[in-house]
Design a protein around this motif. Structure first.
Motif, PDB file in Angstrom:
ATOM      1  N   LEU A  58     -20.977 -16.058  57.088  1.00  0.00           N
ATOM      2  CA  LEU A  58     -22.080 -17.015  57.099  1.00  0.00           C
ATOM      3  C   LEU A  58     -23.390 -16.337  57.473  1.00  0.00           C
ATOM      4  N   GLU A  61     -28.404 -18.936  60.247  1.00  0.00           N
ATOM      5  CA  GLU A  61     -28.564 -20.357  60.551  1.00  0.00           C
ATOM      6  C   GLU A  61     -27.238 -21.105  60.452  1.00  0.00           C
ATOM      7  N   GLU A  62     -26.427 -20.755  59.458  1.00  0.00           N
ATOM      8  CA  GLU A  62     -25.113 -21.396  59.318  1.00  0.00           C
ATOM      9  C   GLU A  62     -24.208 -21.018  60.485  1.00  0.00           C
ATOM     10  N   THR A  63     -24.262 -19.761  60.910  1.00  0.00           N
ATOM     11  CA  THR A  63     -23.464 -19.316  62.048  1.00  0.00           C
ATOM     12  C   THR A  63     -23.872 -20.069  63.299  1.00  0.00           C
ATOM     13  N   PHE A  66     -22.539 -23.654  63.002  1.00  0.00           N
ATOM     14  CA  PHE A  66     -21.082 -23.729  63.113  1.00  0.00           C
ATOM     15  C   PHE A  66     -20.629 -23.479  64.548  1.00  0.00           C
TER      16      PHE A  66
END
Length: 73
Positions: A58, A61-63, A66
């Motif tokens: 990822l 930002e996705e990390t 999540f």
């Protein structure tokens, strides 16, 4: 209405802030059995996360989203 787009990474201090947040969340997410490769994100821009037998790659930002989700469960 016209919307402008910009690269968040161009804002001074954003990338170091995001990296530090991910490092802190990574430690907290260990209790949810999530392992995060922080060096990968800082070198290649994508983080590798192992969670529930799955491996995810990822972006920053996705990390952050999540890991925040896992920690706040």
């Amino acid at each position: 209405m016209s919307l402008s787009t910009f690269d968040l990474k161009a804002i001074t201090g954003y990338v170091p802030w995001l990296e530090e947040q991910i490092r802190q969340l990574s430690v907290e997410a260990l209790s949810a059995h999530a392992l995060t490769c922080n060096a990968c994100g800082e070198v290649t821009g994508t983080y590798i996360i192992e969670y529930q037998g799955e491996t995810f790659r990822l972006g920053g930002e996705e990390t952050y989203a999540f890991l925040s989700f896992l920690v706040r469960q």
